[in-house]
Write an enzyme that holds these catalytic residues in place. Structure first.
Site, PDB file in Angstrom:
ATOM      1  CB  CYS A   1      -5.037  -4.474  -3.586  1.00  0.00           C
ATOM      2  SG  CYS A   1      -6.332  -5.700  -3.813  1.00  0.00           S
TER       3      CYS A   1
ATOM      4  CB  CYS B   1      -7.551  -4.280  -6.676  1.00  0.00           C
ATOM      5  SG  CYS B   1      -7.799  -4.344  -4.897  1.00  0.00           S
TER       6      CYS B   1
END
Lengths: 71, 149, 444
Positions: free
Chosen positions: B42, B45
């Site tokens: 991700c 993130c």
């Protein structure tokens, strides 16, 4: 013509299936570079050009979708 | 007032409203917990970790940040942590039980849990230009004296 | 596994901020921490070497694509392609029993076809440059918009276009609907001017008398008229994630073009009952074309390491061409850093309504449209290929691909009155080519 309509209906019905898919935390595989629909765009562009020059058809590919679904 | 709310939440059907924290987060019962769901795949993130580190440092005494990792490949999570060090607790959840419990709708997702275990704030996604909003939600949940600092 | 090798990469290169995890929805890697001065440019380069058998078209085509990431999912992409073409290309005339000589389009130089051979125009040399720029940005939590400009230039051709696309995610990014629109304006300035369709091709010029060299004709169409064409495209797409390991995509494309569609350098043989050429006329195509295409693609992660990808496209247009394309590849990730990818493509098309291998004496005065361009004939094509790719510890990667493309023509568009006479010639358009591409992708 009937086949076209049936295909269109099937496509729309598919879009409405909210059960189909992956949960947001299950997208690790879909986030992989080789699982993208446009992985290697330069090569795809070169191929498109070759086949456009030698055949009577062109394009057809779309864009968008898949991936990690982040943000 | 808080007692009435706590009772109402206990009575509500949603798991997220339950006072008991799930087993994986049991050690944080009674604390203000900022649960951040992240994964090695991700992108946002990676952007969020430096900010999370800063938040943990700033509100350390009153806030516990817990990064729940949902990678099915532990090695990938380790590699991510080497590159984006986390100065907050990390919990591994490859089976995805915690994200399922809190019904997260995107990656990353942050869930702010009050001292009674209820969900105070939840947001999906991480955008660098919205960190002021995320911080405001934390400050609103802090005990009065701390929020004024 | 692709994810395992990242551990090594991360350990050695953490300072450089090299990308470790695979990127999100597109080939863009959007995981740069916006606070750090990390890599904001992504370069994707490639080169194609294309070579047709029989001294036909040879092309070398380098490509450079650069993407600048601006954070918050915004990115600007610029792309430049240079295409150098040499070699011979069929001029549309049919084979004959005696040698056939033609003058090149520039009026200088002649080329001759041996008996039984389809004439190939070898005066064809061209360099094309194409540039494009696109900017993509999010419009909401689930919507993305992009717009772009593109243009290309060859010595007798100029084009400029604009495009816009919008995609919207539903069902927690499991369903994506997209819409794309584009417009392109072309200007064709044939060398020597655009010929009148179905008019007589002048016989080859006699060799110039000895004496001082005459002034060469301008190599571009400045001496002649310029023709134009406009193309409008619409794409509607639906992408659906089926499960954590697979997804499917459907697209509908509509393309309408109007203006000059002829190939100004292509002719047709007008033959007698014996199949021998009496004269040659320039081809004529309609001044409008509408194409519809339906496309479906399936991609699946298999055996916990590989990717299987298959797609089908059906195209139909109002020129009578119908085609089917099946394209499939299998990416075999045999270790953390490298892969081998076999590729198979099958293509088949029917001939355009006005495709003619040759015209019978007198038909040039009665038909509305006629073309002997092999691209509009009936044929099947196979492509077999193998690609090798390797990712380096830095996160940069390179690839090499070798492919073979073969077109096998079908006998079509033969005028009845000359069928017997033309029996002895091979009229079906055939083609075989070898394609080699290399690519290198890096961040900076």
């Amino acid at each position: 013509m009937t086949r076209l309509i049936l295909l269109a209906v099937a496509v729309l019905a598919l879009g409405g299936c909210a059960d189909l898919g992956a949960k947001p935390w299950q997208r690790g595989t879909l986030a992989r570079y080789d699982m993208q629909l446009d992985c290697d765009p330069v090569l795809a562009g070169l191929d498109d050009h070759i086949y456009f020059s030698k055949e009577a058809s062109s394009g057809g590919r779309g864009f968008g979708g898949g991936g990690c679904g982040c943000n | 007032m808080r007692l009435i709310i706590a009772v109402l939440m206990l009575m509500s059907a949603t798991a997220a409203g339950a006072a008991e924290l799930p087993a994986a987060l049991a050690t944080y019962q009674g604390k203000l917990v900022y649960v951040d769901f992240w994964a090695s795949w991700c992108g946002p993130c990676a952007e969020s970790f430096p900010w999370l580190n800063r938040m943990q440092e700033k509100y350390g005494a009153d806030l516990v940040i817990v990064g729940v990792n949902v990678d099915t490949d532990a090695g990938a999570a380790d590699a991510f942590l080497k590159k984006h060090p986390a100065r907050f607790d990390i919990v591994r959840d490859p089976a995805g039980r915690l994200p399922e419990l809190y019904a997260i709708e995107g990656m990353p997702t942050s869930v702010l849990l009050g001292v009674d275990g209820s969900v105070l704030h939840k947001h999906s996604g991480f955008r660098a230009h919205q960190t002021a909003e995320y911080e405001a939600a934390i400050r609103a949940a802090l005990p009065r004296e701390e929020a004024r600092k | 596994m692709q994810l395992k090798r990242k551990r090594l990469a991360a350990a050695t290169l953490s300072l450089l901020g090299a990308a470790v995890a695979p990127g999100p929805a597109s080939a863009l890697d959007l995981e740069l921490p916006s606070e750090q001065l990390s890599k904001k440019w992504e370069f994707d380069t490639g080169m194609l070497v294309y070579s047709e058998a029989g001294g036909r078209v040879q092309a070398v085509e380098p490509v450079l694509k650069a993407t600048r990431l601006f954070g918050q999912d915004r990115a600007l992409t610029v792309k430049a392609v240079v295409d150098t073409l040499t070699g011979a290309s069929p001029n549309g005339a049919a084979p004959a029993s005696t040698p056939q000589t033609f003058t090149g389009p520039s009026g200088q130089g002649t080329y001759t076809a041996n008996p039984g051979e389809a004439p190939l125009d070898d005066s064809f040399k061209d360099t094309r440059v194409a540039l494009s720029a696109d900017y993509v940005f999010p419009v909401s939590a689930n919507g993305k918009f992009s717009y772009g400009l593109n243009g290309s230039k060859e010595y007798d051709f100029l084009s400029a276009g604009a495009n816009a696309r919008y995609s919207h995610d539903f069902n927690q990014h499991n369903t994506t609907l997209s819409l794309g629109l584009s417009y392109e304006a072309d200007q064709i300035s044939p060398v020597g001017g655009a010929p009148v369709p179905l008019s007589l091709m002048p016989p080859p010029l006699p060799p110039p008398p000895p004496g001082p060299e005459p002034e060469p004709e301008p190599e571009d169409g400045e001496g002649g008229s310029a023709e134009t064409k406009g193309v409008t495209d619409l794409v509607l797409g639906l992408t659906q994630v089926l499960d954590p390991n697979s997804l499917v995509q459907f697209n509908y494309s509509l393309s309408t073009s109007s203006g000059y569609h002829d190939d100004p350098y292509k002719v047709l043989s007008v033959v007698g009952a014996d199949g021998e050429p009496l004269r040659y006329v320039y081809e004529a195509r309609p001044d409008a074309r509408t194409k519809h295409a339906l496309f479906a693609r399936y991609k699946r992660f298999v055996f916990s390491s590989d990717v299987f990808d298959v797609s089908y496209r059906f195209m139909t247009d109002d020129w009578g061409v119908q085609s089917s394309t099946v394209d499939s590849l299998y990416r075999w990730n045999y270790n953390d850093r490298s892969y081998l990818e076999p590729h198979l493509r099958w293509y088949t098309q029917t001939a355009a309504d006005f495709y003619r291998a040759a015209l019978y004496d007198g038909e040039e005065a009665t038909v509305d449209f006629a073309s002997a361009d092999p691209r509009l004939g009936a044929f099947s094509g196979y492509t077999f290929g193998l690609k090798y790719g390797h990712e380096m510890p830095s996160g940069n990667s390179w690839s090499a691909r070798l492919e073979y493309y073969q077109q096998t023509g079908e006998r079509e568009g033969v005028p009845e009155q000359a069928a017997a006479g033309l029996e002895k010639f091979k009229l079906e358009p055939d083609l075989s080519a070898v394609m080699f591409t290399v690519g290198y992708r890096f961040k900076w």
